[in-house]
Design a protein around this motif. Structure first.
Motif, short mmCIF file in Angstrom:
data_model
loop_
_atom_site.label_atom_id
_atom_site.label_comp_id
_atom_site.label_asym_id
_atom_site.label_seq_id
_atom_site.Cartn_x
_atom_site.Cartn_y
_atom_site.Cartn_z
N LYS A 1 0.86 -1.17 0.00
CA LYS A 1 0.00 0.00 0.00
C LYS A 1 0.90 1.21 0.00
N PRO A 2 1.33 1.56 -1.10
CA PRO A 2 2.24 2.67 -1.25
C PRO A 2 1.75 3.96 -0.65
N GLN A 3 0.52 4.11 -0.63
CA GLN A 3 0.06 5.39 -0.12
C GLN A 3 -0.06 5.41 1.38
N MET A 4 0.36 4.40 1.96
CA MET A 4 0.24 4.35 3.42
C MET A 4 0.99 5.51 4.05
N ASN A 5 0.44 5.97 5.08
CA ASN A 5 1.12 7.05 5.78
C ASN A 5 0.83 6.88 7.26
N TYR A 6 1.41 7.69 8.02
CA TYR A 6 1.25 7.50 9.46
C TYR A 6 -0.18 7.73 9.89
N ASP A 7 -0.81 8.58 9.20
CA ASP A 7 -2.17 8.87 9.60
C ASP A 7 -3.02 7.60 9.47
N LYS A 8 -2.82 6.95 8.41
CA LYS A 8 -3.58 5.73 8.19
C LYS A 8 -3.13 4.62 9.11
N LEU A 9 -1.85 4.57 9.20
CA LEU A 9 -1.32 3.51 10.04
C LEU A 9 -1.81 3.72 11.47
N SER A 10 -1.79 4.92 11.85
CA SER A 10 -2.20 5.17 13.23
C SER A 10 -3.67 4.85 13.42
N ARG A 11 -4.41 4.98 12.38
CA ARG A 11 -5.82 4.65 12.51
C ARG A 11 -5.93 3.17 12.80
N ALA A 12 -5.14 2.46 12.09
CA ALA A 12 -5.15 1.01 12.28
C ALA A 12 -4.72 0.70 13.71
N LEU A 13 -3.77 1.45 14.13
CA LEU A 13 -3.27 1.24 15.48
C LEU A 13 -4.39 1.57 16.47
N ARG A 14 -5.12 2.54 16.14
CA ARG A 14 -6.19 2.94 17.04
C ARG A 14 -7.24 1.87 17.14
N TYR A 15 -7.39 1.16 16.12
CA TYR A 15 -8.37 0.08 16.20
C TYR A 15 -7.92 -0.94 17.23
N TYR A 16 -6.70 -0.96 17.43
CA TYR A 16 -6.22 -1.91 18.43
C TYR A 16 -6.58 -1.50 19.84
N TYR A 17 -6.93 -0.29 19.97
CA TYR A 17 -7.27 0.11 21.32
C TYR A 17 -8.50 -0.65 21.77
N ASN A 18 -9.40 -0.70 20.91
CA ASN A 18 -10.62 -1.38 21.28
C ASN A 18 -10.40 -2.86 21.49
N LYS A 19 -9.49 -3.31 20.78
CA LYS A 19 -9.22 -4.72 20.93
C LYS A 19 -8.30 -4.95 22.09
N ARG A 20 -7.83 -3.93 22.55
CA ARG A 20 -6.93 -3.99 23.68
C ARG A 20 -5.61 -4.65 23.39
N ILE A 21 -5.28 -4.57 22.23
CA ILE A 21 -4.01 -5.14 21.86
C ILE A 21 -2.96 -4.07 22.12
N LEU A 22 -3.39 -2.92 21.95
CA LEU A 22 -2.48 -1.79 22.08
C LEU A 22 -3.12 -0.66 22.88
N HIS A 23 -2.27 0.13 23.42
CA HIS A 23 -2.74 1.30 24.15
C HIS A 23 -1.93 2.47 23.69
N LYS A 24 -2.46 3.56 23.90
CA LYS A 24 -1.67 4.73 23.54
C LYS A 24 -1.06 5.20 24.84
N THR A 25 0.14 5.53 24.78
CA THR A 25 0.74 6.06 25.99
C THR A 25 0.48 7.54 25.93
N LYS A 26 -0.29 7.94 26.79
CA LYS A 26 -0.66 9.33 26.74
C LYS A 26 0.48 10.25 27.11
N GLY A 27 0.46 11.30 26.47
CA GLY A 27 1.50 12.25 26.76
C GLY A 27 2.79 12.04 26.00
#
Length: 608
Positions: A73-99
């Motif tokens: 996916k050549p057009q991938m960028n952090y914004d998109k990637l981060s969205r994917a990462l954010r989906y992990y929050y709900n799954k609890r696979i990942l958390h965002k370290t705040k701050g």
DNA sequence: GGCGGAAACT
DNA sequence: AGTTTCCGCC
């Protein structure tokens, strides 16, 4: 402070294997992240930092690029990637370290579950998960799991989890399977593509070379766990060193341990200490290499009740020590070896050839004989796309042999089941579509019951969610606080835990004494399965608590309706971290349960 | 920068 | 299911 040698976060190797992602034939983002994290070459773009499981993306664009390359996916960028990462929050696979910018944290427990929804210890010599639990590297101890053979249980094809550390790559290379991307050639997966794939054609990065190194069996079974420790690489590469070097790795001897090398963690943000994940020995928990484990170390397990008991207890303990959820953990790793604080290096089995890709590892058979859940094999294996070969489409995947991806998927029952299903926004929840779902406040259901209620050992409290530390006071019951939100997360783990362990009063047909009604071994599996299902059901019913959207659908009636989700998500409020005191009582309880279960299992096993 | 809904894609 | 893509909002 800690042992310099073992710094780094180690995730079980299965965590690095794409194959281990349940149900997905393609690599998942978290896997990819893990891959990058384990490679020194990428430490300047992404690296572990802070607590166990916490990592920082130093170069978002690069990471995105790599990811895009990987997925074509050549057009991938952090914004998109981060969205994917954010989906992990709900799954609890990942958390965002705040701050902290670009900083996220893995939820190990969840990963375990995800990867081992059905834990099976491999029957008849089959495999125990070779992976290892996160090791508190700081302490020189490391776990050692008995290598296992995937054999029949999971993936006959062996692909799933090979004993070695290898990831797909190795396997692919070996078997020459195709990669996901266009370059149909052998592709070494991961990083390589970076160079040659998607658009950014060869960039000629050292990656290649490095990549190859990765393949090395540096992590043999024994070393597995310390994964990032200091393998034969004293050179200065802090392999997974927790510290985050601004650029490339520095040999520096920062605090090797994840404690919190970085600024900020200390006390500033609570997040830094995520109990659940943090294996940091120093940090909140006193990790003590429990002697109790020693006896069993190395030795193999026999199904005798005594052994089992001891074993499980030991595990329990260790789990607690590490703040892992026994639920997830115990069943998975029957033979944990926790070496006394010594050089990890001494692992018996080191990589024989540094350059040899092939994995030498031969599955040791684990002595274990029972398997908890039958692997739902099959199912989607068939999906073999017409290898178009080029293009950018994610074609291929594995053709021939690969069928395994699916092995982990939940069995049908679970797939739709509530237990996990929770996910975000997508269609799941709305199966039913219009009808408003009522959310029940669960409150305590799950724990109330029979089993173990180790409630919290689990996770999430990152800032409240990761696993809460044991109640030091024994007085408190588990989760005195709010049974709400975070708590339920644990359910998942509980399931795991429970499934195997508890002889359920109600459902399990098999009588404790006679054990098997009918077919010996198989029944056992079935039993577990059923048990599991039930638990899930129960939990689901009760837990729904806050799970934001996830719960919406619950498992009630499957009504396949494609409705654009209603979006009714509840705002999720993250509760501020609340650390819970260590739970001793729970632990004890667990032990009991385990013992009982053990006994039962033993009996049954014998009969097999 | 980060979040999360929504729709589309694979 | 797991993203990918797009977008508005904070």
């Amino acid at each position: 402070m800690k042992t310099p040698g073992d710094t780094g976060f180690a995730f079980p190797d299965w965590a690095y294997k794409p194959e281990s992602s349940p149900g997905s034939r393609q690599i998942q983002l978290w896997h990819f992240i893990l891959e990058l994290l384990r490679k020194e070459e990428y430490h300047d773009v992404i690296a572990w930092q802070g607590d166990y499981g916490e990592f920082v993306i130093k170069d978002p664009d690069e990471v995105a690029r790599l990811w895009g390359a990987r997925k074509c996916k050549p057009q991938m960028n952090y914004d998109k990637l981060s969205r994917a990462l954010r989906y992990y929050y709900n799954k609890r696979i990942l958390h965002k370290t705040k701050g902290k910018r670009f900083t996220y944290k893995f939820n190990f427990n969840k990963l375990v579950l995800v990867n081992y929804p059905f834990i099976d210890m491999g029957s008849a010599g089959s495999g125990v998960p070779q992976s290892a639990p996160p090791v508190p590297s700081g302490v020189s101890t490391h776990f050692r799991f008995p290598p296992s053979t995937p054999s029949d249980v999971l993936s006959p094809s062996e692909e799933l989890r090979s004993p070695g550390v290898f990831s797909t790559v190795a396997r692919r290379m070996a078997r020459g399977s195709v990669s996901d991307c266009s370059d149909g050639t052998s592709t070494n997966s991961e990083l390589e593509e970076t160079a040659g794939v998607g658009g950014s054609a060869a960039e000629d990065r050292p990656a290649d070379r490095a990549f190859r190194n990765l393949l090395h069996p540096r992590l043999s079974h024994d070393s597995l766990f310390r994964v990032y420790g200091a393998p034969p690489n004293p050179a200065g590469l802090p392999r997974g060193a927790p510290h985050a070097p601004p650029h490339r790795v520095h040999p520096e001897s920062l605090s090797p341990f994840p404690v919190s090398p970085l600024p900020g963690p200390g006390g500033l943000l609570a997040p830094t200490l995520s109990p659940a994940l943090s294996m940091t020995p120093t940090s909140h928990l006193p990790y003590s290499p429990s002697p109790s484990l020693s006896p069993m170390l190395g030795s193999h397990f026999s199904f005798s009740p005594e052994d089992m008991k001891r074993y499980l207890q030991a595990h329990t303990q260790s789990v607690y020590n590490y703040h892992l959820s026994p639920r997830a953990f115990l069943p998975s790793y029957p033979n944990i070896v926790i070496p006394q604080p010594q050089r990890p290096d001494k692992a018996p089995h080191l990589p024989s050839h540094p350059l040899h890709h092939a994995q030498p590892e031969e599955p040791h058979h684990s002595p274990f004989k029972f398997k908890l859940q039958p692997p739902p094999l099959g199912r989607k294996q068939r999906e073999v796309p017409p290898a178009s070969g080029q293009g950018h489409a994610p074609s291929s995947g594995n053709t021939a042999s690969s069928g395994l991806g699916s092995s982990f998927s939940f069995s049908n029952e679970h797939a739709s089941a509530p237990g996990q299903g929770s996910n975000s926004s997508s269609g799941l929840m709305n199966n039913s579509g219009g009808p408003p779902k009522i959310k029940v406040e669960p409150i305590s259901d799950m724990e109330s019951e029979e089993e173990v209620e180790v409630t919290d050992i689990s996770e999430e409290d990152e800032e409240g969610d990761v696993f809460s530390p044991p109640y030091s006071n024994g007085a408190h019951a588990p989760q005195p606080l709010a049974p709400t939100a975070e708590e339920e997360e644990e359910d998942l783990e509980e399931d795991v835990f429970k499934a195997p362990a508890a002889p359920s009063p109600r459902e399990t047909p098999s009588s404790p004494g006679g054990g098997n009604s009918g077919g010996r071994c198989i029944p056992l599996k079935l039993r577990f399965k059923r048990r599991w299902s039930e638990d899930q059901r129960m939990e689901a019913a009760g837990d729904e608590a806050e799970d934001k959207k996830s719960r919406a659908e619950r498992e009630e009636e499957p009504t396949p309706r494609a409705e654009p989700k209603g979006a009714g998500q509840n705002g999720e409020g993250k509760s501020p971290e609340c650390l819970v005191p260590p739970l001793l009582p729970g632990q004890r309880r667990v032990s009991s349960e385990l013992q009982r279960a053990t006994a039962q299992l033993s009996l049954e096993n014998n009969s097999c």
